[in-house]
Enzyme design. Structure first.
Site, PDB file in Angstrom:
ATOM      1  N   ARG A  11     -10.401 -11.487   2.098  1.00 52.79           N
ATOM      2  CA  ARG A  11     -11.217 -12.577   1.569  1.00 52.79           C
ATOM      3  C   ARG A  11     -10.464 -13.911   1.651  1.00 52.79           C
ATOM      4  NH1 ARG A  11     -11.547  -9.393  -4.033  1.00 52.79           N
ATOM      5  NH2 ARG A  11     -11.277  -7.681  -2.555  1.00 52.79           N
TER       6      ARG A  11
ATOM      7  N   LYS B 166       0.832  -1.197   0.000  1.00 49.84           N
ATOM      8  CA  LYS B 166       0.000   0.000   0.000  1.00 49.84           C
ATOM      9  C   LYS B 166       0.872   1.254   0.000  1.00 49.84           C
ATOM     10  CE  LYS B 166      -3.955  -1.801   2.628  1.00 49.84           C
ATOM     11  NZ  LYS B 166      -4.978  -1.579   1.599  1.00 49.84           N
TER      12      LYS B 166
HETATM   13  N1  BES Z   1      -8.134  -3.674   4.456  1.00 50.51           N
HETATM   14  C1  BES Z   1      -8.306  -3.297   3.109  1.00 50.51           C
HETATM   15  C2  BES Z   1      -9.616  -2.566   2.862  1.00 50.51           C
HETATM   16  C3  BES Z   1      -9.744  -1.208   3.498  1.00 50.51           C
HETATM   17  C4  BES Z   1      -9.441  -0.057   2.793  1.00 50.51           C
HETATM   18  C5  BES Z   1     -10.225  -1.075   4.780  1.00 50.51           C
HETATM   19  C6  BES Z   1      -9.611   1.176   3.372  1.00 50.51           C
HETATM   20  C7  BES Z   1     -10.387   0.156   5.355  1.00 50.51           C
HETATM   21  C8  BES Z   1     -10.085   1.292   4.647  1.00 50.51           C
HETATM   22  C9  BES Z   1      -8.293  -4.531   2.212  1.00 50.51           C
HETATM   23  O1  BES Z   1      -7.491  -5.572   2.638  1.00 50.51           O
HETATM   24  C10 BES Z   1      -7.761  -4.084   0.896  1.00 50.51           C
HETATM   25  O2  BES Z   1      -6.626  -3.719   0.838  1.00 50.51           O
HETATM   26  N2  BES Z   1      -8.600  -4.131  -0.130  1.00 50.51           N
HETATM   27  C11 BES Z   1      -8.211  -3.711  -1.423  1.00 50.51           C
HETATM   28  C12 BES Z   1      -8.773  -4.690  -2.417  1.00 50.51           C
HETATM   29  C13 BES Z   1      -8.227  -4.524  -3.800  1.00 50.51           C
HETATM   30  C14 BES Z   1      -6.776  -4.915  -3.842  1.00 50.51           C
HETATM   31  C15 BES Z   1      -9.038  -5.397  -4.726  1.00 50.51           C
HETATM   32  C16 BES Z   1      -8.778  -2.315  -1.658  1.00 50.51           C
HETATM   33  O3  BES Z   1      -9.875  -2.041  -1.205  1.00 50.51           O
HETATM   34  O4  BES Z   1      -8.077  -1.516  -2.249  1.00 50.51           O
HETATM   35 MN    MN Z   2      -5.470  -5.370   1.989  1.00 50.39          MN
END
Ligand code: BES
Ligand code: MN
Ligand code: ZN
Length: 500
Positions: free
Chosen positions: A339, A265
Site C-alpha cells: 500500500r 516474515k
Molecule cells: N505481499 C504480502 C501479502 C501476501 C501474503 C501476498 C501472502 C501473497 C501471499 C504483503 O506485503 C504483506 O506482507 N501483507 C501483510 C499485511 C499485514 C502486515 C497488515 C499480510 O498480509 O500479512
Molecule cells: Mn509485505
C-alpha cells in the site's frame, strides 16, 4: 507455440495427419458415419466414455484416422468453462508424449463460438507453458503446433484471435512472476517494460531514484531504502484511442521481493514472496496482449518497483513518511509495504486525468484467507467500474468478488502521530488495506484487485497463474465497446494525456 484456425469436415479431420487428435464431445452427438463420430457413438453407448467435463478416452493409431493418438475429451455442457476443463485434461494426458502437432476439434460442439474458441486456445497455451529461464538444461517444449478445427470460421475467428493474443500476455505475466528475485530486479522489470516499448502502439518511460525523489514519492522511497537495488517507477502507454481520450490507468504492485523488512516474515515459504510483483507482471502481460489486439483506447500502466528488505538504512516501525499526496503515514508495520508503494502511484495517476484507475496487487494474506485461490478480491468506489470488472471476470473465467468499503473499516487506521497508519488490526485485513488505498484515490473512479490468492499456486503445481490478465483484457475491451468511461465524473479534455 503456433496456433492455426481452420474449418474441417468430419472426413478431413479423420484424414489429417497429426501426432494427436483431441475431439471435444459435448451434449447430444449426431450419428455421423466418419470414423471419429463412430468411435464417439460406440464408446458412449458402451459406457466406456462419458462426456462429463474432464473425462478422457484415448486410442493409439485407430483404424480410419490419420492421427497417431486420439483423445476423446468430455466437454460437459459445452460451456467455455467445460471446454477449459476438457482441453486441460487432454493436454495433461499428452504431456509426457512426443506430440509436436495437435489437432483440436471443436466441430462436435453444439454451440461452438467466440467464447469456446478462446477458452480452447487459452487452456492449450496454459497447459503447455513451461518455465525454463533459470534451468541449465531447459526441458524442450515438444508441442509446437495446434490446429483448431471448427465448423464455422465466422463464428470462431474473433474469439480465437483474442485467445492467441491473450495467451502471449499470460505467458509473459507468468514468466516474470515465476522468475526468482535475483533474475527479476526492479531494473530487470523496467527492461522487460522497455522491450514491450518496441511493439506497435506502446511507449515506455522509466524513472529512477532521482526523478522519484523530485516527484516527492516519500512513501514509495521509504520502502525502497532498505535495499541495494535501486527502485524503478515504470510508465507504459498504449495509445490506440483518439489523442484527447482520457486513458484507463492500471497500477501494478512491483515488489520484486518482500522479506517484510524490519517487520520480517517467517522463513517458511518466504521464497514465494518473489511473486509479490504479480500485479506488475499482470500489467506487463496486459500490455503484451494490447499490442496483439490493438483495441481503440488509451491505457497507461504504472509500476512502482522495488525490494522490501531489512537493513541498517531500512525504514523502521513507527517511522513517519510524507507521501506524494502530502498525507503523512506512520509505518507501524514495514511488511504492509504494498500500500505504501501503491499510494504514491495513485497520486501520480491524478496527472493523467484518467477515466478510471485499477490497481492490481498481491496485497494481503487476509485476502487469501477470505477468498482462497478461486476469486480475486475486488474493491471499488464506483458502481459502474465495479460492474464492468465483475462482468470481465465472468466472461474471461478469471473471477473476482466484490468486497465492502464501509467507512467504519478505516477506523483502525487512525493514529496520533500522522494522518494515517499503514495497518489496522488483523480483522478485515484485506478491507482495511483497501481503505488505506482509497484515501489516495478520491479524484477518479477507482478499483483495487487483491490478487494475493489468485496470482500464484502453491503445492505440487507451484507457480504463477498469469491472473488477472484475462480479466484486465476483457475489462479494457469492454471499455472500447461501450465507448464510455465507466463513470460520468469526468469529461475527457484536449491535452488530458499530456506527459508528466
Ligand atoms: N505481499 C504480502 C501479502 C501476501 C501474503 C501476498 C501472502 C501473497 C501471499 C504483503 O506485503 C504483506 O506482507 N501483507 C501483510 C499485511 C499485514 C502486515 C497488515 C499480510 O498480509 O500479512
Ligand atoms: Mn509485505
Ligand atoms: Zn508485499
Amino acid at each position: 507455440m503456433d496456433f492455426e484456425l481452420k474449418t474441417l469436415t468430419p472426413a478431413r479431420i479423420c484424414a489429417e495427419k497429426c501426432d494427436a487428435l483431441i475431439v471435444l464431445v459435448a451434449g447430444e452427438t449426431g450419428a455421423g458415419t466418419d470414423a471419429v463420430s463412430k468411435m464417439v457413438t460406440l464408446a458412449l453407448k458402451a459406457g466406456d466414455f462419458e462426456n462429463k467435463a474432464g473425462k478422457l478416452l484415448s486410442a493409439y493409431r485407430p483404424e480410419g484416422m490419420a492421427a497417431t493418438r486420439v483423445l476423446l475429451a468430455g466437454a460437459g455442457d459445452g460451456s467455455a468453462k467445460s471446454i477449459r476443463t476438457a482441453v486441460h485434461a487432454a493436454m495433461v494426458a499428452l504431456k509426457n508424449t512426443n506430440a509436436r502437432r495437435v489437432l483440436l476439434s471443436l466441430c462436435a460442439l453444439p454451440q461452438a463460438g467466440q467464447e469456446t474458441a478462446r477458452a480452447a486456445v487459452l487452456a492449450c497455451a496454459d497447459a503447455a507453458y513451461l518455465y525454463s529461464t533459470t534451468k541449465s538444461k531447459p526441458a524442450e517444449q515438444k508441442l509446437k503446433q495446434v490446429l483448431v478445427a471448427v465448423s464455422s470460421l465466422a463464428a470462431s475467428r474473433a474469439g480465437f484471435d483474442k485467445g492467441v493474443g491473450l495467451a502471449k500476455g499470460l505467458a509473459l505475466a507468468k514468466e516474470w512472476a515465476n522468475r526468482p528475485a535475483n533474475h527479476a530486479t526492479p531494473t530487470m522489470l523496467a527492461q522487460a517494460a522497455k522491450d514491450l516499448g518496441k511493439l506497435p502502439g506502446i511507449k515506455v518511460e522509466v524513472l529512477g531514484p532521482k526523478e522519484v525523489a523530485k516527484l516527492g514519492m516519500g512513501s514509495f522511497m521509504a520502502v525502497a531504502q532498505g535495499s541495494e537495488e535501486p527502485l524503478r517507477f515504470i510508465v507504459l502507454r498504449y495509445d490506440g484511442g483518439a489523442k484527447a481520450e482520457a486513458p484507463v490507468v492500471l497500477i501494478g504492485k512491483g515488489i520484486t521481493f518482500d522479506t517484510g523488512g524490519i517487520s520480517i516474515k517467517p522463513a517458511a515459504e518466504m521464497d514465494e514472496m518473489k511473486y509479490d510483483m504479480g500485479g506488475a507482471a499482470s500489467v506487463l502481460g496486459t500490455f503484451r496482449a494490447l499490442a496483439e489486439l490493438q483495441p481503440a483506447l488509451n491505457v497507461v500502466g504504472l509500476i512502482p518497483a522495488c525490494e522490501n528488505m531489512p537493513d541498517g538504512r531500512a525504514v523502521k516501525p513507527g517511522d513517519v513518511v510524507t507521501s506524494m499526496s502530502g498525507q503523512t503515514i506512520e509505518i507501524l508495520n514495514t511488511d504492509a509495504e504494498g500500500r505504501l508503494v501503491l499510494c504514491d502511484a495513485l497520486t501520480y495517476a491524478e496527472r493523467l486525468k484518467p477515466r478510471a484507475v485499477v490497481d492490481i496487487a498481491t496485497l494481503t494474506g487476509a485476502c487469501v484467507i477470505a477468498l482462497g485461490g478461486v476469486r480475486s478480491g475486488m474493491f471499488s468506489s464506483d458502481e459502474a467500474l465495479a460492474l464492468a470488472l465483475g462482468a470481465a471476470g465472468d466472461s474471461s473465467l478469471d473471477l473476482c468478488w466484490r468486497m465492502p468499503l464501509d467507512d467504519e473499516y478505516a477506523d483502525g487506521l487512525k493514529t496520533h502521530f500522522a494522518d494515517v497508519a499503514n495497518v489496522a488490526g488483523r480483522a478485515g485485513g484485506a478491507i482495511t488495506a483497501a481503505k488505506f488505498l482509497q484515501r489516495f484515490a478520491g479524484k477518479f473512479p477507482w478499483a483495487h484487485l487483491d490478487i494475493a490468492g489468485t496470482a500464484w499456486k502453491s503445492g505440487a503445481a507451484k507457480g504463477a497463474t498469469g491472473r488477472p490478465v484475462p480479466l484486465l483484457v476483457d475489462f479494457l475491451l469492454s471499455q472500447v465497446q461501450s465507448g464510455r468511461a465507466p463513470a460520468k465524473t469526468r469529461t475527457p479534455k484536449a491535452g488530458a494525456r499530456s506527459r508528466a
